[in-house]
Design an enzyme around this catalytic site. Structure first.
Site, short mmCIF file in Angstrom:
data_model
loop_
_atom_site.label_atom_id
_atom_site.label_comp_id
_atom_site.label_asym_id
_atom_site.label_seq_id
_atom_site.Cartn_x
_atom_site.Cartn_y
_atom_site.Cartn_z
N SER A 43 68.62 2.04 0.58
CA SER A 43 69.88 1.49 0.08
C SER A 43 69.80 0.75 -1.26
CB SER A 43 70.49 0.55 1.13
OG SER A 43 69.56 -0.47 1.49
N ASP A 237 73.95 -10.68 3.03
CA ASP A 237 73.41 -9.91 4.16
C ASP A 237 71.89 -9.99 4.25
OD1 ASP A 237 72.49 -8.29 2.09
OD2 ASP A 237 73.70 -6.54 2.61
N HIS A 240 70.42 -6.72 0.67
CA HIS A 240 70.77 -5.93 -0.50
C HIS A 240 70.82 -6.74 -1.79
CE1 HIS A 240 72.44 -3.25 2.76
NE2 HIS A 240 71.46 -2.57 2.18
#
Ligand SMILES: *[C@@H]1O[C@H](CO)[C@@H](O)[C@H](O)[C@H]1NC(C)=O
Ligand SMILES: *[C@@H]1O[C@H](CO)[C@@H](O)[C@H](O)[C@H]1NC(C)=O
Ligand SMILES: *[C@@H]1O[C@H](CO)[C@@H](O)[C@H](O)[C@H]1NC(C)=O
Length: 264
Positions: A43, A237, A240
Site C-alpha cells: 500500500s 492509522d 500509511h
C-alpha cells in the site's frame, strides 16, 4: 528489369532509406527515449496519501507517462495505481514526486519517464514469489512497457508491512525477498537491473517491524540499494505514509535513481 534500371532502383532505395527515413541516431547510453521504472510492493508504494490538496511535486507533466491496466501508455497522474490496486481507494504514493524530481534535477538528459505501477495493498512476500499472480503481472506489464522502445532503469520496491504480524512471517522474510529479487531479474532477463527498496516506516507490531527492517537493510545483492523510510510521517492509522511523507520518499527514491543513472 535491366541492369542499369536495377542499379538505379537500388540507388534510390539506398538514398531513401539512409537519408529520408533513417531514424534519429541515439547514443546507446543516452537517457533519451523512455526511462522506465516499475513500482511494486504494497500500500505505501501504491499510495494512500490524501489527494487534496495535490502537492505541486505530484502535478502531471507531459514527460511522465503511466502504463495503465490496459497496457497502454497515457499521461500519468495520481493516483497512479487506481486501476491496479483496485480493491482499495488509492491516493498519493511516491511515484509522481519521484518522476518530477528526476526531471527537475536532470531534465537536460532525461527524456520521458515511464512509470509501471504494479503494487497491491496488503500483499505479503509469499504472494510476490515466482508463479504467483503478482509476480506474473509484474513480468507481463514490464514486457508490455518495452513494446514500443525504452529501457527499464529500475524497480522501486516498498513492501513488508504484511510480514510484521507474526514471527513465522518475519523468519522467512529475508530469504523470500532475495529470491524475489533474483527471480524477477532472471525472468525479465535483466540480471543487473537496479532495485531500490524501501526499509519500513511502519508495521503491525514494533518488534517484528524492526526485524523486517533489519532483513531489508542487510540485503547485499549487487545493485540493490535501500532507502530508509523510518521517521517519515505516518497517518493516524499507524500504517500509511501521509502525502507529505510520500513526496519526501519520492524525492529520496529519485536521488537514489539518479545516482544509478550517473553511470549510464
Ligand atoms: C500471504 O498471502 C497469501 C495470499 O494473500 C495468503 O494466502 C497467505 O496466507 C499469506 N501468508 C502468510 C504467511 O500470512
Ligand atoms: C548496476 O546497474 C548499472 C545500470 O544498469 C550497470 O551499469 C552496472 O553494471 C550494474 N552494476 C552491477 C554491480 O551489477
Ligand atoms: C509483538 O508481538 C509479540 C508476540 O505476539 C508480543 O509479545 C509483543 O508485545 C508485540 N509487540 C508490540 C509492540 O506490539
Amino acid at each position: 528489369m535491366g541492369g542499369g534500371m536495377f542499379f538505379l532502383v537500388c540507388l534510390m532505395l539506398l538514398a531513401h532509406s539512409s537519408i529520408l527515413v533513417r531514424p534519429k541516431k541515439l547514443n546507446d547510453n543516452s537517457l533519451e527515449g523512455k526511462n522506465i521504472f516499475i513500482l511494486a510492493g504494497q500500500s505505501n508504494m501504491a499510495g494512500r496519501g490524501s489527494l487534496v490538496p495535490m502537492p505541486s511535486e505530484c502535478q502531471r507533466n507531459p514527460r511522465i507517462l503511466r502504463l495503465n491496466a490496459k497496457l497502454t501508455w497515457e499521461e500519468a497522474q495520481e493516483p497512479l495505481h487506481q486501476d491496479i490496486d483496485i480493491h482499495k481507494t488509492c491516493g498519493i504514493g511516491p511515484g509522481m514526486a519521484f518522476a518530477n524530481s528526476i526531471l527537475e534535477r536532470d531534465s537536460a538528459r532525461v527524456g520521458v519517464i515511464g512509470l509501471v505501477p504494479c503494487a497491491v495493498g496488503a500483499t505479503n512476500i509469499t504472494a510476490w514469489q515466482r508463479g504467483g499472480f503478482l509476480f506474473n503481472q509484474l513480468v507481463e506489464r514490464a514486457q508490455a512497457a518495452l513494446r514500443d522502445g525504452g529501457r527499464i532503469r529500475g524497480i522501486l520496491w516498498y513492501q513488508g508491512e504484511s510480514n510484521t504480524d507474526n514471527l513465522e512471517n518475519v523468519k522467512g522474510y529475508k530469504g523470500k525477498l532475495e529470491t524475489f529479487f533474483k527471480d524477477i531479474r532472471s525472468d525479465l532477463k535483466l540480471p543487473q537491473l537496479p532495485i531500490i527498496q524501501v526499509a519500513l516506516a511502519s508495521g503491525q507490531n514494533a518488534t517484528y517491524t524492526e526485524m523486517v527492517r533489519k532483513a531489508q537493510l542487510e540485503i547485499k545483492l549487487p545493485n540493490v540499494t535501500c532507502i530508509d523510510a523510518k521517521g517519515l510521517q505516518i497517518q493516524s492509522d499507524k500504517l500509511h505514509l501521509t502525502t507529505e511523507a510520500e513526496v519526501r520518499l519520492g524525492k529520496m527514491l529519485a536521488g537514489a535513481a539518479l545516482k544509478i543513472m550517473e553511470h549510464i
